[in-house]
Structures are given as C-alpha cells and as structure tokens.
Design a protein around this motif. Structure first.
Motif, PDB file in Angstrom:
ATOM      1  N   PRO A   1       0.816  -1.224   0.000  1.00  4.19           N
ATOM      2  CA  PRO A   1       0.000   0.000   0.000  1.00  4.19           C
ATOM      3  C   PRO A   1       0.850   1.275   0.000  1.00  4.19           C
ATOM      4  CG  PRO A   1      -0.805  -1.561   1.640  1.00  4.19           C
ATOM      5  CD  PRO A   1       0.465  -2.130   1.097  1.00  4.19           C
ATOM      6  N   ASP A   2       2.078   1.211   0.535  1.00  4.85           N
ATOM      7  CA  ASP A   2       2.916   2.417   0.569  1.00  4.85           C
ATOM      8  C   ASP A   2       3.847   2.526  -0.645  1.00  4.85           C
ATOM      9  OD1 ASP A   2       4.567   0.374   1.267  1.00  4.85           O
ATOM     10  OD2 ASP A   2       5.041   1.137   3.273  1.00  4.85           O
ATOM     11  N   GLN A   3       3.528   1.802  -1.707  1.00  7.77           N
ATOM     12  CA  GLN A   3       4.235   1.976  -2.984  1.00  7.77           C
ATOM     13  C   GLN A   3       3.235   2.533  -4.002  1.00  7.77           C
ATOM     14  OE1 GLN A   3       5.785  -2.208  -3.215  1.00  7.77           O
ATOM     15  NE2 GLN A   3       7.597  -1.181  -4.014  1.00  7.77           N
ATOM     16  N   ALA A   4       3.704   3.462  -4.834  1.00  5.63           N
ATOM     17  CA  ALA A   4       2.793   4.106  -5.793  1.00  5.63           C
ATOM     18  C   ALA A   4       3.411   4.133  -7.184  1.00  5.63           C
ATOM     19  CB  ALA A   4       2.500   5.533  -5.338  1.00  5.63           C
ATOM     20  N   ILE A   5       2.628   3.715  -8.166  1.00  7.92           N
ATOM     21  CA  ILE A   5       3.084   3.803  -9.568  1.00  7.92           C
ATOM     22  C   ILE A   5       3.045   5.273  -9.980  1.00  7.92           C
ATOM     23  CG2 ILE A   5       2.527   3.231 -11.964  1.00  7.92           C
ATOM     24  CD1 ILE A   5       1.268   0.610 -10.851  1.00  7.92           C
ATOM     25  N   ILE A   6       4.197   5.793 -10.383  1.00 14.07           N
ATOM     26  CA  ILE A   6       4.271   7.202 -10.791  1.00 14.07           C
ATOM     27  C   ILE A   6       4.149   7.337 -12.308  1.00 14.07           C
ATOM     28  CG2 ILE A   6       5.663   9.323 -10.723  1.00 14.07           C
ATOM     29  CD1 ILE A   6       4.753   8.408  -7.949  1.00 14.07           C
ATOM     30  N   LEU A   7       4.904   6.528 -13.029  1.00 16.67           N
ATOM     31  CA  LEU A   7       4.997   6.708 -14.484  1.00 16.67           C
ATOM     32  C   LEU A   7       5.421   5.390 -15.127  1.00 16.67           C
ATOM     33  CD1 LEU A   7       4.941   9.358 -16.333  1.00 16.67           C
ATOM     34  CD2 LEU A   7       7.431   9.238 -16.289  1.00 16.67           C
ATOM     35  N   ALA A   8       4.949   5.157 -16.334  1.00 13.91           N
ATOM     36  CA  ALA A   8       5.445   4.031 -17.137  1.00 13.91           C
ATOM     37  C   ALA A   8       6.171   4.608 -18.346  1.00 13.91           C
ATOM     38  CB  ALA A   8       4.292   3.153 -17.587  1.00 13.91           C
ATOM     39  N   GLN A   9       7.103   3.847 -18.893  1.00 12.90           N
ATOM     40  CA  GLN A   9       7.863   4.349 -20.045  1.00 12.90           C
ATOM     41  C   GLN A   9       8.303   3.163 -20.896  1.00 12.90           C
ATOM     42  OE1 GLN A   9      10.736   7.264 -18.966  1.00 12.90           O
ATOM     43  NE2 GLN A   9      11.424   7.612 -21.061  1.00 12.90           N
ATOM     44  N   SER A  10       7.822   3.115 -22.116  1.00 12.18           N
ATOM     45  CA  SER A  10       8.181   2.019 -23.011  1.00 12.18           C
ATOM     46  C   SER A  10       9.432   2.362 -23.802  1.00 12.18           C
ATOM     47  CB  SER A  10       7.027   1.723 -23.974  1.00 12.18           C
ATOM     48  OG  SER A  10       5.920   1.254 -23.242  1.00 12.18           O
ATOM     49  N   VAL A  11      10.162   1.329 -24.151  1.00  6.74           N
ATOM     50  CA  VAL A  11      11.427   1.479 -24.881  1.00  6.74           C
ATOM     51  C   VAL A  11      11.495   0.398 -25.956  1.00  6.74           C
ATOM     52  CG1 VAL A  11      13.956   1.361 -24.713  1.00  6.74           C
ATOM     53  CG2 VAL A  11      12.621   2.405 -22.852  1.00  6.74           C
TER      54      VAL A  11
END
Ligand SMILES: Cc1cc2nc3c(=O)[nH]c(=O)nc-3n(C[C@H](O)[C@H](O)[C@H](O)COP(=O)(O)O)c2cc1C
Length: 214
Positions: A199-209
C-alpha cells in the motif's frame, strides 16, 4: 534469500533467446552496463522525443543493462545513482515489464529479480501502442523510504524523483537509436497488484522502450 535460480545472461543474447531457452521463472544477472561512449549530449538533447509506435524487436541484454544503468544505476562508489533523489533516499523502484515477466531492477547486484512470470506489458498503459514495445519500465515510488511529511508532499517529491529518471531514459534512447515514450495513463488499480506492490508503494509513471516501427 532468493526463491528462484539465477541465470547469467551474456550481453550478445537478445531477450528472445531467453524465451527460446525457456528460462521463465528465474532472476536474470545482467551483463555489465556500458558506461562509456554514446552520442554527444547536445546531439542527444537535439534528438530527444516521445514515440508512440514501436517495433516488436527485442533489445539485446547489453542494451537493457545499459538502459537500466542510465536510468537509475549506481555511478559512484558510495552507491549514489545516475539520477538525483531527494535526500538521497533513492526511493524509486524500477520495474521492468518484458515478454517473459515482470522484474525488479536491483542496481547494486545488476540483476533483474523476478516478480511475476507473466507478460503484463499491455497493462503498462491504457493506450494500445504499449503492447508492441519489448520493454516497459514502471517507476514506483516507495513512500516508506521518504521519511516524514504529508502524503501530498511525499507524492510531489516522488514525481520529481521519477522525472529525472525518465529523462535519463529519454537521453539514453536518443543516444542509442532507440525510441521511448513516458506515460502517466496507467491503470494503477490493475497493474499495482501484478507488481505485488504494498500500500505504501505508488506507480508514478510508465515508459516504453524499443526500436522505431519501420
Ligand atoms: C508526466 C508525463 C506523462 C505523460 N503521459 C503520457 C501518456 O499517458 N500518454 C502519452 O501518449 N504520452 C504521455 N506523455 C508524453 C507527452 O505527451 C510528451 O512528452 C509531449 O507530447 C511532448 O512530446 P515530446 O516528448 O516528443 O517532446 C507524458 C509525458 C510526461 C512528462
């Protein structure tokens, strides 16, 4: 303690070689990242851009290792990183979504720790282009490492921390002839459980390569 056997992955092997060898369900030791060379900085800045069309061709293991090092690897003997972080808390975890599964990047060990042996790349964004990219990075803030302060203040700091990492990925890709695109549009409620986030982890951003679509 590791729950899975570990496999050493020579630099010249494409990711698909891993698939062919049926090495699902294992941590992956990466080849050493290449820390020299590349395009002059000003040229990389001139080329930096967002791409939303990817070829499905895999990166080599060498490219993946160098990409992750450029993103948020250790660049000094004291353990500091290629991207700054507030109070040097290093409170961002980089998850790597590949065909063969979801991995956590362990910068110190230079390895990918298996989280889930399942292809969930399509969950790395709500737009259809994400499925084709061979690699999607997901930047996850570990709020438990961020000390005191309000939730809002921690999330603001987390966003800034990730901005530096994301730009490193943009510049590495420009330098390597790869393409990339950052994405805030991620279904966090669906992807979070696949990454086994607390619960104390949060997805901020995804980035494909990946490689550009021909
Ligand atoms: C925080 C952030 C979130 C973004 N989210 C998305 C997104 O969800 N989908 C998308 O296609 N592009 C996304 N982008 C890429 C921007 O649309 C892109 O950077 C902008 O259009 C400028 O293009 P450029 O990067 O080529 O200069 C995001 C960029 C940032 C910095």
């Amino acid at each position: 303690m590791k729950l899975y056997a570990q496999v050493r992955w020579p630099g010249y092997f494409p990711l698909s070689a891993l698939l062919a060898a049926s090495l699902y369900g294992q941590d992956i030791t990466l080849p050493a990242p290449q820390k020299t060379g590349g395009m002059p900085l000003m040229e990389a800045l001139a080329k930096r851009s967002t791409t939303r069309a990817f070829d499905s061709r895999d990166l080599s293991s060498q490219q993946l290792s160098s990409l992750l090092w450029a993103a948020f690897g250790i660049n000094r003997p004291d353990g500091k990183r290629t991207a700054p972080s507030a109070n040097n808390k290093q409170a961002t975890d980089v998850y790597v979504l590949l065909k063969q599964g979801v991995y956590g990047y362990d910068a110190k060990a230079n390895q990918l720790n298996l989280v889930l042996a399942e292809d969930v790349r399509k969950l790395g964004g709500t737009q259809s282009f994400v499925t084709n990219a061979p690699v999607t990075l997901v930047f996850v803030a570990d709020l438990s490492k961020m000390g005191g302060g309000s939730e809002e203040a921690k999330r603001n700091t987390a966003n800034i921390n990730v901005g530096y990492i994301s730009e490193n990925v943009y510049l590495f890709c420009a330098s390597e002839g790869l393409v990339t695109g950052a994405r805030g549009s991620v279904d966090r409620a669906v992807l979070g459980p696949k990454l086994k986030l607390r619960p104390d982890q949060a997805i901020i951003l995804a980035q494909s390569v990946g490689y550009p679509k021909p």
